[in-house]
Design an enzyme around this catalytic site. Sequence first.
Site, PDB file in Angstrom:
ATOM      1  N   SER A 119      16.495  29.451 -41.820  1.00 35.73           N
ATOM      2  CA  SER A 119      16.700  28.116 -40.980  1.00 35.73           C
ATOM      3  C   SER A 119      17.197  28.503 -39.506  1.00 35.73           C
ATOM      4  CB  SER A 119      18.230  27.438 -41.365  1.00 35.73           C
ATOM      5  OG  SER A 119      18.313  27.506 -42.776  1.00 35.73           O
ATOM      6  N   HIS A 140       9.961  26.557 -44.294  1.00 38.20           N
ATOM      7  CA  HIS A 140      11.209  26.153 -44.498  1.00 38.20           C
ATOM      8  C   HIS A 140      11.427  24.885 -44.986  1.00 38.20           C
ATOM      9  CE1 HIS A 140      15.082  24.579 -42.105  1.00 38.20           C
ATOM     10  NE2 HIS A 140      15.251  25.479 -43.257  1.00 38.20           N
ATOM     11  N   GLU A 152       8.753  22.894 -43.116  1.00 40.85           N
ATOM     12  CA  GLU A 152       8.162  23.178 -41.559  1.00 40.85           C
ATOM     13  C   GLU A 152       7.446  24.517 -41.935  1.00 40.85           C
ATOM     14  OE1 GLU A 152      11.631  21.845 -38.323  1.00 40.85           O
ATOM     15  OE2 GLU A 152      12.038  23.473 -40.053  1.00 40.85           O
ATOM     16  N   ASN A 190      16.334  22.000 -37.545  1.00 42.91           N
ATOM     17  CA  ASN A 190      17.758  22.280 -37.135  1.00 42.91           C
ATOM     18  C   ASN A 190      18.095  22.305 -35.673  1.00 42.91           C
ATOM     19  OD1 ASN A 190      18.827  22.379 -39.724  1.00 42.91           O
ATOM     20  ND2 ASN A 190      18.194  24.683 -39.986  1.00 42.91           N
TER      21      ASN A 190
HETATM   22  N1  CAA Z   1      14.138  16.340 -59.279  1.00 39.80           N
HETATM   23  C1  CAA Z   1      13.171  15.403 -59.004  1.00 39.80           C
HETATM   24  N2  CAA Z   1      13.535  14.208 -58.366  1.00 39.80           N
HETATM   25  C2  CAA Z   1      14.864  14.025 -58.069  1.00 39.80           C
HETATM   26  C3  CAA Z   1      15.755  14.962 -58.676  1.00 39.80           C
HETATM   27  C4  CAA Z   1      15.158  16.223 -59.172  1.00 39.80           C
HETATM   28  N3  CAA Z   1      16.104  17.284 -59.615  1.00 39.80           N
HETATM   29  N4  CAA Z   1      17.159  14.596 -58.614  1.00 39.80           N
HETATM   30  C5  CAA Z   1      16.861  13.442 -57.974  1.00 39.80           C
HETATM   31  N5  CAA Z   1      15.592  12.905 -57.817  1.00 39.80           N
HETATM   32  C6  CAA Z   1      15.143  11.876 -57.142  1.00 39.80           C
HETATM   33  C7  CAA Z   1      15.538  10.645 -57.976  1.00 39.80           C
HETATM   34  O1  CAA Z   1      14.842  10.077 -58.967  1.00 39.80           O
HETATM   35  C8  CAA Z   1      15.469   9.585 -56.829  1.00 39.80           C
HETATM   36  O2  CAA Z   1      14.078   9.262 -56.597  1.00 39.80           O
HETATM   37  P1  CAA Z   1      13.803   7.491 -56.223  1.00 39.80           P
HETATM   38  O3  CAA Z   1      14.514   7.447 -54.959  1.00 39.80           O
HETATM   39  O4  CAA Z   1      12.363   7.651 -56.041  1.00 39.80           O
HETATM   40  O5  CAA Z   1      14.543   6.633 -57.302  1.00 39.80           O
HETATM   41  C9  CAA Z   1      15.592  10.336 -55.505  1.00 39.80           C
HETATM   42  O6  CAA Z   1      15.454  11.887 -55.811  1.00 39.80           O
HETATM   43  C10 CAA Z   1      17.266  10.371 -55.192  1.00 39.80           C
HETATM   44  O7  CAA Z   1      17.989  10.802 -56.001  1.00 39.80           O
HETATM   45  P2  CAA Z   1      19.580  10.095 -56.618  1.00 39.80           P
HETATM   46  O8  CAA Z   1      19.416   8.708 -56.610  1.00 39.80           O
HETATM   47  O9  CAA Z   1      20.054  10.808 -57.571  1.00 39.80           O
HETATM   48  O10 CAA Z   1      20.412  10.377 -55.264  1.00 39.80           O
HETATM   49  P3  CAA Z   1      20.591   9.574 -53.905  1.00 39.80           P
HETATM   50  O11 CAA Z   1      19.979   8.348 -53.970  1.00 39.80           O
HETATM   51  O12 CAA Z   1      22.096   9.643 -53.915  1.00 39.80           O
HETATM   52  O13 CAA Z   1      20.196  10.712 -52.967  1.00 39.80           O
HETATM   53  C11 CAA Z   1      20.007  12.810 -51.506  1.00 39.80           C
HETATM   54  C12 CAA Z   1      20.622  11.944 -52.648  1.00 39.80           C
HETATM   55  C13 CAA Z   1      18.431  12.931 -51.694  1.00 39.80           C
HETATM   56  C14 CAA Z   1      20.670  14.039 -51.624  1.00 39.80           C
HETATM   57  C15 CAA Z   1      20.314  11.885 -50.308  1.00 39.80           C
HETATM   58  O14 CAA Z   1      21.562  11.575 -50.081  1.00 39.80           O
HETATM   59  C16 CAA Z   1      19.699  12.416 -48.929  1.00 39.80           C
HETATM   60  O15 CAA Z   1      18.454  12.318 -48.824  1.00 39.80           O
HETATM   61  N6  CAA Z   1      20.760  12.991 -48.346  1.00 39.80           N
HETATM   62  C17 CAA Z   1      20.285  13.937 -47.074  1.00 39.80           C
HETATM   63  C18 CAA Z   1      19.922  14.937 -47.552  1.00 39.80           C
HETATM   64  C19 CAA Z   1      19.274  16.022 -46.144  1.00 39.80           C
HETATM   65  O16 CAA Z   1      19.563  15.498 -45.264  1.00 39.80           O
HETATM   66  N7  CAA Z   1      19.129  17.262 -46.457  1.00 39.80           N
HETATM   67  C20 CAA Z   1      18.621  17.907 -45.474  1.00 39.80           C
HETATM   68  C21 CAA Z   1      19.635  19.100 -45.349  1.00 39.80           C
HETATM   69  S1  CAA Z   1      19.219  20.195 -43.917  1.00 39.80           S
HETATM   70  C22 CAA Z   1      18.378  21.196 -44.705  1.00 39.80           C
HETATM   71  O17 CAA Z   1      18.285  21.260 -45.831  1.00 39.80           O
HETATM   72  C23 CAA Z   1      18.140  22.289 -43.522  1.00 39.80           C
HETATM   73  C24 CAA Z   1      18.888  23.341 -43.213  1.00 39.80           C
HETATM   74  O18 CAA Z   1      18.036  24.634 -42.963  1.00 39.80           O
HETATM   75  C25 CAA Z   1      20.118  23.619 -43.464  1.00 39.80           C
END
Ligand code: CAA
Length: 284
Positions: A119, A140, A152, A190
Amino acid sequence: MKVNKVGVLGAGLMGSGIAEVCAKSGYETVVREVSGELLEKGIGRIAASLAKAVERGKLSGAASEAARALLKATTRVQDLAGCDLVIEAVVENLGAKKALFAELDAVCADSAIFCSNTSSLTITELAAATRRPDRFAGLHFFNPVPVMKLVEVVRTIATSDETIETLLDFARSLGKEPVLAKDNSGFIVNRLLVPYLLDAVRALEEGVGSREDIDRGMELGCGHPMGPLKLLDFVGLDTTYAIAEIMFAEYREKRFAPPPLLKRMVLAGRYGRKSGRGFYEYGS
Ligand code: CAA
Protein backbone atom coordinates in the site's frame (compact mmCIF):
# COMPACT_ATOMS: atom_id res chain seq x y z
CA MET A 1 1.59 -11.87 -22.56
CA LYS A 2 -0.93 -14.54 -21.61
CA VAL A 3 -1.30 -15.30 -17.90
CA ASN A 4 -2.35 -18.87 -17.11
CA LYS A 5 -1.01 -19.56 -13.66
CA VAL A 6 -0.89 -17.07 -10.79
CA GLY A 7 1.10 -17.22 -7.57
CA VAL A 8 0.02 -15.34 -4.45
CA LEU A 9 2.49 -14.80 -1.63
CA GLY A 10 0.67 -14.43 1.69
CA ALA A 11 -2.76 -15.69 2.69
CA GLY A 12 -3.71 -12.92 5.09
CA LEU A 13 -6.69 -10.63 4.59
CA MET A 14 -5.43 -9.31 1.24
CA GLY A 15 -3.59 -12.40 -0.05
CA SER A 16 -6.54 -14.71 0.53
CA GLY A 17 -8.89 -12.22 -1.18
CA ILE A 18 -6.55 -11.92 -4.17
CA ALA A 19 -6.17 -15.71 -4.45
CA GLU A 20 -9.96 -16.13 -4.27
CA VAL A 21 -10.60 -13.60 -7.03
CA CYS A 22 -7.93 -15.17 -9.29
CA ALA A 23 -9.31 -18.69 -8.85
CA LYS A 24 -12.89 -17.45 -9.35
CA SER A 25 -11.76 -15.91 -12.64
CA GLY A 26 -10.46 -19.26 -13.89
CA TYR A 27 -6.74 -18.94 -13.12
CA GLU A 28 -4.81 -21.83 -11.68
CA THR A 29 -3.69 -20.20 -8.41
CA VAL A 30 -0.93 -21.21 -6.00
CA VAL A 31 -1.12 -19.47 -2.62
CA ARG A 32 1.87 -19.62 -0.30
CA GLU A 33 2.09 -18.91 3.44
CA VAL A 34 5.01 -19.32 5.81
CA SER A 35 3.34 -21.90 8.08
CA GLY A 36 0.70 -24.61 7.78
CA GLU A 37 -1.34 -22.88 10.47
CA LEU A 38 -1.47 -19.53 8.64
CA LEU A 39 -2.18 -21.34 5.38
CA GLU A 40 -5.11 -23.17 6.92
CA LYS A 41 -6.48 -19.88 8.26
CA GLY A 42 -6.19 -18.26 4.82
CA ILE A 43 -7.86 -21.17 3.02
CA GLY A 44 -10.63 -21.06 5.64
CA ARG A 45 -11.12 -17.36 4.90
CA ILE A 46 -11.40 -18.10 1.16
CA ALA A 47 -13.89 -20.92 1.78
CA ALA A 48 -16.03 -18.64 3.99
CA SER A 49 -16.00 -15.86 1.40
CA LEU A 50 -16.92 -18.24 -1.44
CA ALA A 51 -19.77 -19.59 0.70
CA LYS A 52 -20.95 -16.02 1.35
CA ALA A 53 -20.82 -15.25 -2.39
CA VAL A 54 -22.97 -18.33 -3.09
CA GLU A 55 -25.38 -17.38 -0.30
CA ARG A 56 -25.68 -13.84 -1.75
CA GLY A 57 -26.39 -15.21 -5.25
CA LYS A 58 -23.09 -13.75 -6.60
CA LEU A 59 -21.68 -17.17 -7.49
CA SER A 60 -23.16 -20.59 -8.35
CA GLY A 61 -22.28 -23.65 -6.27
CA ALA A 62 -20.54 -25.14 -9.32
CA ALA A 63 -18.43 -21.99 -9.88
CA SER A 64 -17.43 -22.04 -6.21
CA GLU A 65 -16.35 -25.70 -6.53
CA ALA A 66 -14.43 -24.87 -9.72
CA ALA A 67 -12.60 -22.04 -7.91
CA ARG A 68 -11.70 -24.35 -5.02
CA ALA A 69 -10.32 -26.90 -7.50
CA LEU A 70 -8.06 -24.25 -9.11
CA LEU A 71 -6.53 -23.28 -5.76
CA LYS A 72 -3.36 -24.91 -4.52
CA ALA A 73 -1.99 -24.13 -1.05
CA THR A 74 1.67 -24.46 -0.17
CA THR A 75 4.34 -23.33 2.30
CA ARG A 76 7.13 -23.70 -0.30
CA VAL A 77 8.24 -20.79 -2.50
CA GLN A 78 9.54 -23.38 -5.03
CA ASP A 79 5.94 -24.37 -5.79
CA LEU A 80 5.48 -21.01 -7.54
CA ALA A 81 8.05 -22.01 -10.19
CA GLY A 82 5.53 -22.40 -13.03
CA CYS A 83 3.65 -19.14 -12.40
CA ASP A 84 3.39 -16.49 -15.15
CA LEU A 85 2.46 -13.81 -12.64
CA VAL A 86 3.21 -13.61 -8.91
CA ILE A 87 1.42 -11.17 -6.59
CA GLU A 88 3.08 -10.55 -3.25
CA ALA A 89 0.80 -9.67 -0.31
CA VAL A 90 2.91 -10.35 2.79
CA VAL A 91 3.43 -8.14 5.84
CA GLU A 92 4.18 -4.45 5.07
CA ASN A 93 7.90 -4.76 5.82
CA LEU A 94 10.53 -3.77 3.28
CA GLY A 95 13.17 -6.29 4.40
CA ALA A 96 10.73 -9.23 4.40
CA LYS A 97 9.39 -8.35 0.95
CA LYS A 98 12.83 -7.84 -0.59
CA ALA A 99 14.12 -11.16 0.77
CA LEU A 100 11.08 -12.96 -0.62
CA PHE A 101 11.40 -11.36 -4.07
CA ALA A 102 15.10 -12.23 -4.23
CA GLU A 103 14.24 -15.87 -3.44
CA LEU A 104 11.42 -15.90 -5.97
CA ASP A 105 13.64 -14.40 -8.66
CA ALA A 106 15.80 -17.53 -8.61
CA VAL A 107 12.75 -19.83 -8.68
CA CYS A 108 10.56 -18.37 -11.46
CA ALA A 109 11.09 -18.22 -15.23
CA ASP A 110 12.67 -15.03 -16.61
CA SER A 111 9.41 -14.23 -18.41
CA ALA A 112 7.32 -14.21 -15.20
CA ILE A 113 5.92 -10.87 -14.01
CA PHE A 114 6.25 -9.95 -10.32
CA CYS A 115 3.85 -7.58 -8.56
CA SER A 116 3.52 -6.26 -5.06
CA ASN A 117 0.23 -5.44 -3.35
CA THR A 118 2.07 -3.03 -1.04
CA SER A 119 0.00 0.00 0.00
CA SER A 120 2.86 2.37 0.69
CA LEU A 121 6.33 0.97 0.00
CA THR A 122 8.17 2.03 -3.13
CA ILE A 123 7.82 -0.50 -5.95
CA THR A 124 11.19 0.53 -7.43
CA GLU A 125 12.95 -0.50 -4.23
CA LEU A 126 11.26 -3.93 -4.26
CA ALA A 127 12.05 -4.40 -7.96
CA ALA A 128 15.73 -3.74 -7.21
CA ALA A 129 15.83 -7.03 -5.28
CA THR A 130 15.28 -8.88 -8.60
CA ARG A 131 16.84 -9.11 -12.07
CA ARG A 132 13.56 -8.15 -13.75
CA PRO A 133 12.75 -4.46 -13.08
CA ASP A 134 11.01 -4.28 -16.49
CA ARG A 135 8.66 -7.12 -15.46
CA PHE A 136 7.92 -5.67 -12.04
CA ALA A 137 5.00 -3.40 -11.03
CA GLY A 138 2.54 -2.64 -8.26
CA LEU A 139 -0.88 -4.31 -8.29
CA HIS A 140 -2.79 -2.82 -5.40
CA PHE A 141 -6.15 -4.32 -4.41
CA PHE A 142 -8.68 -3.00 -1.90
CA ASN A 143 -10.30 -4.60 1.10
CA PRO A 144 -12.61 -6.58 0.84
CA VAL A 145 -10.92 -7.80 -2.35
CA PRO A 146 -13.87 -9.84 -3.70
CA VAL A 147 -16.16 -6.80 -3.42
CA MET A 148 -14.06 -3.70 -4.17
CA LYS A 149 -13.88 -2.91 -7.88
CA LEU A 150 -10.59 -1.00 -7.98
CA VAL A 151 -7.05 -2.17 -8.69
CA GLU A 152 -4.18 0.31 -8.89
CA VAL A 153 -1.59 -0.70 -11.48
CA VAL A 154 1.64 1.00 -10.44
CA ARG A 155 4.30 1.77 -12.98
CA THR A 156 7.93 2.45 -12.06
CA ILE A 157 10.38 4.19 -14.38
CA ALA A 158 11.65 0.72 -15.33
CA THR A 159 8.35 -1.15 -15.92
CA SER A 160 7.88 -2.09 -19.59
CA ASP A 161 4.81 -1.19 -21.68
CA GLU A 162 4.15 -4.89 -22.23
CA THR A 163 4.07 -5.55 -18.47
CA ILE A 164 1.61 -2.70 -17.94
CA GLU A 165 -0.64 -3.91 -20.81
CA THR A 166 -0.59 -7.45 -19.39
CA LEU A 167 -1.53 -6.20 -15.92
CA LEU A 168 -4.32 -3.93 -17.15
CA ASP A 169 -5.81 -6.89 -19.08
CA PHE A 170 -5.30 -9.18 -16.11
CA ALA A 171 -7.07 -6.78 -13.72
CA ARG A 172 -10.01 -6.51 -16.15
CA SER A 173 -10.14 -10.30 -16.46
CA LEU A 174 -10.73 -10.39 -12.67
CA GLY A 175 -13.77 -8.15 -13.13
CA LYS A 176 -11.88 -5.16 -11.69
CA GLU A 177 -11.42 -1.61 -12.97
CA PRO A 178 -7.73 -0.72 -13.15
CA VAL A 179 -6.31 2.77 -12.73
CA LEU A 180 -2.72 3.59 -13.59
CA ALA A 181 -0.59 5.25 -10.90
CA LYS A 182 2.96 6.49 -10.62
CA ASP A 183 5.30 4.84 -8.10
CA ASN A 184 4.85 7.44 -5.37
CA SER A 185 4.28 6.14 -1.84
CA GLY A 186 0.53 5.57 -1.32
CA PHE A 187 -0.16 5.81 -5.08
CA ILE A 188 -3.51 7.51 -5.70
CA VAL A 189 -5.93 6.16 -3.11
CA ASN A 190 -3.83 5.97 0.04
CA ARG A 191 -2.23 9.32 -0.67
CA LEU A 192 -5.71 10.80 -0.29
CA LEU A 193 -7.27 8.30 2.13
CA VAL A 194 -4.53 8.05 4.79
CA PRO A 195 -4.39 11.78 5.72
CA TYR A 196 -8.21 11.72 5.92
CA LEU A 197 -8.23 8.71 8.28
CA LEU A 198 -5.47 10.24 10.44
CA ASP A 199 -7.42 13.49 10.62
CA ALA A 200 -10.47 11.60 11.87
CA VAL A 201 -8.35 10.25 14.75
CA ARG A 202 -7.15 13.80 15.49
CA ALA A 203 -10.76 15.01 15.43
CA LEU A 204 -11.68 12.34 17.99
CA GLU A 205 -8.60 13.20 20.08
CA GLU A 206 -9.60 16.88 20.07
CA GLY A 207 -13.21 16.08 21.03
CA VAL A 208 -14.72 17.49 17.84
CA GLY A 209 -17.38 14.78 18.04
CA SER A 210 -18.06 11.33 19.47
CA ARG A 211 -16.84 8.29 17.50
CA GLU A 212 -20.43 7.64 16.40
CA ASP A 213 -21.03 11.23 15.31
CA ILE A 214 -17.74 11.48 13.40
CA ASP A 215 -18.66 8.30 11.51
CA ARG A 216 -22.29 9.26 10.99
CA GLY A 217 -21.18 12.67 9.74
CA MET A 218 -19.17 11.19 6.89
CA GLU A 219 -21.67 8.41 6.15
CA LEU A 220 -24.72 10.65 5.94
CA GLY A 221 -23.02 13.90 4.97
CA CYS A 222 -20.80 12.51 2.23
CA GLY A 223 -22.40 9.19 1.35
CA HIS A 224 -19.39 7.10 2.43
CA PRO A 225 -20.32 3.44 3.09
CA MET A 226 -18.36 3.56 6.37
CA GLY A 227 -17.26 6.48 8.52
CA PRO A 228 -13.48 6.90 9.01
CA LEU A 229 -13.22 5.29 12.47
CA LYS A 230 -15.21 2.24 11.34
CA LEU A 231 -13.02 2.08 8.24
CA LEU A 232 -9.88 2.25 10.39
CA ASP A 233 -11.17 -0.71 12.44
CA PHE A 234 -11.92 -2.51 9.17
CA VAL A 235 -8.51 -1.92 7.56
CA GLY A 236 -6.66 -2.50 10.87
CA LEU A 237 -5.12 0.16 13.10
CA ASP A 238 -1.75 -1.62 13.05
CA THR A 239 -1.79 -1.71 9.24
CA THR A 240 -2.78 1.95 8.98
CA TYR A 241 -0.12 2.92 11.50
CA ALA A 242 2.55 1.07 9.48
CA ILE A 243 1.38 2.69 6.24
CA ALA A 244 1.35 6.18 7.83
CA GLU A 245 4.89 5.70 9.19
CA ILE A 246 6.16 4.69 5.74
CA MET A 247 4.40 7.61 4.03
CA PHE A 248 5.64 10.06 6.68
CA ALA A 249 9.21 8.83 6.24
CA GLU A 250 8.86 9.25 2.48
CA TYR A 251 7.19 12.69 2.31
CA ARG A 252 8.15 14.25 5.70
CA GLU A 253 4.77 15.94 5.70
CA LYS A 254 2.71 16.39 8.85
CA ARG A 255 -0.47 15.15 7.23
CA PHE A 256 1.00 11.62 7.07
CA ALA A 257 2.21 11.61 10.71
CA PRO A 258 0.32 9.04 12.82
CA PRO A 259 -1.40 10.81 15.74
CA PRO A 260 -0.47 9.76 19.32
CA LEU A 261 -3.89 8.18 19.94
CA LEU A 262 -3.41 5.81 16.99
CA LYS A 263 0.00 4.78 18.31
CA ARG A 264 -1.37 4.18 21.79
CA MET A 265 -4.23 2.07 20.48
CA VAL A 266 -1.81 -0.07 18.49
CA LEU A 267 0.46 -0.42 21.55
CA ALA A 268 -2.58 -1.54 23.57
CA GLY A 269 -3.37 -4.21 20.96
CA ARG A 270 -6.54 -2.48 19.78
CA TYR A 271 -6.07 -3.28 16.09
CA GLY A 272 -9.74 -3.07 15.11
CA ARG A 273 -11.96 -5.92 13.94
CA LYS A 274 -9.12 -8.43 13.74
CA SER A 275 -8.36 -8.16 17.48
CA GLY A 276 -11.97 -7.70 18.61
CA ARG A 277 -11.47 -4.07 19.61
CA GLY A 278 -10.45 -0.83 17.97
CA PHE A 279 -12.52 2.35 18.08
CA TYR A 280 -15.48 -0.03 18.51
CA GLU A 281 -15.89 -3.43 20.16
CA TYR A 282 -16.60 -6.57 18.12
CA GLY A 283 -18.04 -9.88 19.26
CA SER A 284 -16.15 -13.02 18.22
N1 CAA B 1 -17.99 -12.31 -2.38
C1 CAA B 1 -18.65 -11.63 -3.33
N2 CAA B 1 -19.52 -10.63 -3.07
C2 CAA B 1 -19.74 -10.30 -1.79
C3 CAA B 1 -19.08 -10.98 -0.74
C4 CAA B 1 -18.18 -12.01 -1.08
N3 CAA B 1 -17.50 -12.69 -0.15
N4 CAA B 1 -19.47 -10.43 0.43
C5 CAA B 1 -20.34 -9.47 0.14
N5 CAA B 1 -20.52 -9.39 -1.21
C6 CAA B 1 -21.35 -8.43 -1.93
C7 CAA B 1 -22.78 -8.45 -1.44
O1 CAA B 1 -23.53 -9.42 -2.12
C8 CAA B 1 -23.23 -7.05 -1.77
O2 CAA B 1 -23.53 -6.93 -3.15
P1 CAA B 1 -24.78 -6.04 -3.69
O3 CAA B 1 -24.48 -4.64 -3.24
O4 CAA B 1 -24.74 -6.23 -5.17
O5 CAA B 1 -25.95 -6.64 -3.02
C9 CAA B 1 -21.98 -6.20 -1.52
O6 CAA B 1 -20.89 -7.10 -1.66
C10 CAA B 1 -21.97 -5.56 -0.16
O7 CAA B 1 -22.00 -6.59 0.83
P2 CAA B 1 -22.79 -6.53 2.22
O8 CAA B 1 -24.23 -6.20 1.97
O9 CAA B 1 -22.51 -7.77 2.99
O10 CAA B 1 -22.08 -5.44 3.03
P3 CAA B 1 -22.30 -3.89 3.13
O11 CAA B 1 -23.34 -3.38 2.21
O12 CAA B 1 -22.44 -3.67 4.60
O13 CAA B 1 -20.89 -3.36 2.63
C11 CAA B 1 -18.56 -3.06 2.52
C12 CAA B 1 -19.69 -3.81 3.17
C13 CAA B 1 -18.42 -3.47 1.05
C14 CAA B 1 -17.28 -3.45 3.26
C15 CAA B 1 -18.85 -1.52 2.60
O14 CAA B 1 -19.10 -1.18 3.92
C16 CAA B 1 -17.74 -0.68 2.07
O15 CAA B 1 -17.59 -0.48 0.87
N6 CAA B 1 -16.88 -0.15 3.01
C17 CAA B 1 -15.72 0.64 2.64
C18 CAA B 1 -14.59 -0.28 2.27
C19 CAA B 1 -13.37 0.46 1.85
O16 CAA B 1 -13.28 1.67 1.82
N7 CAA B 1 -12.33 -0.32 1.50
C20 CAA B 1 -11.07 0.21 1.13
C21 CAA B 1 -10.20 0.21 2.33
S1 CAA B 1 -8.63 0.92 1.98
C22 CAA B 1 -7.72 -0.32 1.34
O17 CAA B 1 -8.11 -1.46 1.26
C23 CAA B 1 -6.39 0.08 0.81
C24 CAA B 1 -5.28 0.02 1.71
O18 CAA B 1 -4.17 -0.10 1.19
C25 CAA B 1 -5.34 0.19 3.16
